[in-house]
Design an enzyme around this catalytic site. Structure first.
Site, short mmCIF file in Angstrom:
data_model
loop_
_atom_site.label_atom_id
_atom_site.label_comp_id
_atom_site.label_asym_id
_atom_site.label_seq_id
_atom_site.Cartn_x
_atom_site.Cartn_y
_atom_site.Cartn_z
N MET A 1 0.84 -1.22 0.00
CA MET A 1 0.00 0.00 0.00
C MET A 1 0.86 1.25 0.00
O MET A 1 0.97 1.95 1.01
CB MET A 1 -0.88 0.02 1.26
CG MET A 1 -2.27 -0.51 1.04
SD MET A 1 -3.09 0.27 -0.35
CE MET A 1 -4.14 -1.06 -0.86
N CYS A 2 1.52 1.52 -1.08
CA CYS A 2 2.37 2.71 -1.12
C CYS A 2 1.51 3.96 -1.28
O CYS A 2 0.34 3.88 -1.60
CB CYS A 2 3.35 2.62 -2.28
SG CYS A 2 4.32 1.11 -2.28
N GLY A 3 2.11 5.11 -1.07
CA GLY A 3 1.43 6.38 -1.26
C GLY A 3 2.08 7.17 -2.38
O GLY A 3 3.29 7.10 -2.59
#
Lengths: 360, 262
Positions: free
Chosen positions: A1-3
């Site tokens: 879940m990168c941003g």
């Protein structure tokens, strides 16, 4: 879940990194402190016609070897350490940047390729041959700054308050299948292309074999790097437009193509999918890509990773979470969540003084 | 005696601290809490069970708003993000704006009202048990995989602006794929034949359906100040499961039970 976060001034108005920092720091929870990075365009006025090569290296010896390599293949106009603030991150590699021109003598260019091709080929060669050194940014008038740390750490470490650019990319990494190391942080760069990616590329194996057959060297131990090389291959070398390249990497379902009433478009999509089958990206992804002509987002065609954007007053903003859009501008009027597989393209109104035209 | 509301400023406050502040107020007996300047803080209202709590959120709450919530009412004055009402048990969430992806995932009861449109995978695995029946009303449109593997409850796509394209997704066989209980209503839209997934069946609504939808839409309109009458006079279509075991035949042929293994 990168941003992911991005902003672009379509009028090429420069600003420092404070707005993009707020947008990516707000999404701190999307990473785990094992990688963050920024890509910024328009930061080297006075050097805009030179390739800015950023090198990270595990030792001073490796830096020296990289310098020898670069001086062998390029005319170096300037070499300097990339300034860092060590209080932000104490344990870090060595950083150096070179502003270079390609040699005038055509004998040095293999296969009669153009300057861009020459530069990328030498960068790939350096990453292969010079042990412990890695060229992670090679475009003109732009730079990638990345490493192991939170978005705030990396911002402070590279002192990005002191750079001014007209488009900014930012990434907060949550490494899953691959190690969190300095070279594996995003953005990934190839010449003027930089990409940040949230998700995973399940087709990495076939994409990599395809790219390696075309002369690219995948050395960063992570799936995301293939996206930068694929855009370089499809847009710079094959001359595809951004929308065509996006349709090749994230094609619509066959069933959707079969149903199209526009037979010309149908045939185009069929051809793209057949020709570029090994370039197709499979798996969940949201990608934000920047290049000399602008910035665009792309998601997989089942929309397994989020992307939101907003456009206002000749600026376009992108972020994984829509709350982060407001960190870049408080009074946004309209938020858009792009549909699955639908690229959102923001191009500069005018090409750069030195830039080449790129079509959407 | 009427209680005054408590106002908390969420500006720059980490989500853990903000949730602790809300729980501390609750423990002190506060029942109307207003959060100002909320920006991306996650898990607001998660796990709260006070049925008489009204939580007002000004700004954009982060992921998993009202996760596993059982009882309170949350009103969001702003857009919502992803996974609102994840596994929610009871209570109400009303969002004055748009919603993200994967809303009402595994929702088991209560109400979710989104004023505008929502993203992909809304209402996946929604379920019901006896008197616990979740209800979701979306004012605008929804993306692909709406109600995938839905196992209960009622979902209404109100299509307030009478869109005629991509009202409930656009990719083949994604709408309500694998639905085995529950119902979806789509207003004023001729659902294309390629959209419904395995096990989904389209039918005109009957009188009891219309009443159930009317009650949900009136509740939705109450939160956002709309007049329900013109919305309810439009046509709607019902999507329900064709049977209780949508993949019965699908798996049988691929994995015969009598494969000589037992």
């Amino acid at each position: 879940m990168c941003g992911i976060a991005g902003l672009i001034s379509l009028n090429r108005i420069r600003e420092n990194g404070s707005r993009i920092k707020k947008a990516i720091v707000l999404q701190n929870e999307r990473g785990n402190g094992l990688g963050a990075g920024y890509g910024v365009y328009g930061i080297y006025p006075g050097y805009e016609n030179l390739y800015a090569i950023h090198i990270m290296a595990s030792s001073e010896e490796a830096i020296n070897q990289a310098a020898v390599f670069i001086r062998r293949w390029f005319k170096v106009q300037k070499q300097e350490p990339i300034p860092v603030w060590e209080k932000a991150i104490r344990d870090h590699p060595y950083f150096q940047r070179f502003f270079v021109e390609t040699p005038e003598s055509p004998a040095l260019c293999s296969g009669g390729q153009n300057e861009d091709g020459y530069v990328l080929e030498k960068m790939m060669l350096m990453n292969k041959e010079v042990s412990g050194a890695n060229a992670f940014s090679s475009g003109k008038d732009m730079g990638v700054f990345k490493g192991v740390g939170t978005p705030r750490d990396i911002y402070d470490f590279f002192m990005l308050d002191h750079y001014e650019g007209y488009s900014w990319l930012a990434h907060n990494r949550f490494p899953t299948n691959t190690p969190g190391w300095w070279g594996g942080a995003h953005p990934f760069n190839a010449l003027d292309w930089s990409i940040v990616h949230n998700g995973e590329i399940s087709s990495y194996g076939i994409n990599r074999r395809y790219l390696e057959a075309q002369g690219y060297f995948c050395h960063l131990q992570t799936d995301s790097e293939v996206i930068a090389y694929l855009f370089d291959l499809l847009v710079r070398r094959h001359g595809l437009g951004i929308l065509e390249a996006a349709a090749a990497l994230a094609p619509p379902y066959w069933a959707t193509v079969e149903r199209l009433e526009d037979s010309e478009r149908q045939e185009q999509l069929r051809l793209l999918r057949i020709i570029y089958e090994p370039a197709m990206l499979n798996g969940p992804f949201a990608v934000l890509a920047a290049f000399s002509g602008g910035m665009f987002s792309l998601t997989d065609n089942t929309k397994l990773r989020p992307m939101t954007m907003a456009s206002q007053d000749d600026y376009t903003y992108f972020a994984s979470e829509l709350s982060a859009l407001y960190e870049m501008r408080e009074d946004l009027q309209q938020i858009v969540t792009p549909r699955a597989g639908e690229p959102v393209v923001a191009l500069y109104h005018e090409p750069a003084a030195s830039g080449e035209g790129v079509t959407a | 005696m009427e209680r005054l509301s408590t106002v908390l400023d969420a500006k720059g406050v980490d989500y853990r601290q903000l949730n602790d502040m809300v729980r501390a107020c609750l423990a002190q007996g506060e029942r109307h809490i207003v959060l100002r300047h909320v920006r991306g803080q996650r898990y607001l209202g998660a796990g709260l069970t006070a049925g008489d709590l009204l939580l007002e959120v000004e700004g954009v709450p982060g992921e998993d708003l009202a996760f596993c919530m059982g009882g309170p009412t949350i009103i969001v004055h702003g857009h919502g993000q992803n996974a609102i009402a994840n596994t929610m048990d009871s209570g109400t969430v009303a969002v004055h704006g748009m919603g993200g992806d994967a809303l009402a995932y595994g929702m088991r009861g209560g109400r979710l009202f989104i004023r505008d449109s929502v993203g992909y995978r809304v209402g996946i695995h929604m379920k019901e048990y006896r008197e616990l029946k979740p209800g979701v009303v979306v004012g605008g449109t929804a993306g692909d995989f709406l109600g995938e593997y839905m196992a209960g409850g009622t979902m209404v796509i109100l299509n307030r602006y009478n869109e005629q394209e991509s009202v409930c997704g656009q990719a083949d066989k994604t709408l309500a794929t694998g639905i085995h209980a529950g119902e979806i209503y789509i207003f004023n839209y001729d659902v294309p034949g390629f959209l419904p997934g395995i096990g989904a069946r389209l039918l005109p609504p009957d009188k009891a359906d219309t009443e159930r939808v009317r009650s949900l839409v009136e509740e939705y309109c109450h939160y956002f100040g709309f007049d329900p009458t013109p919305l309810l006079t439009r046509e709607m279509v019902k999507i329900i499961p064709a049977g209780s075991r949508p993949f019965h035949k699908f798996y049988c042929s691929a994995y015969p039970v009598h494969a000589g293994l037992s």
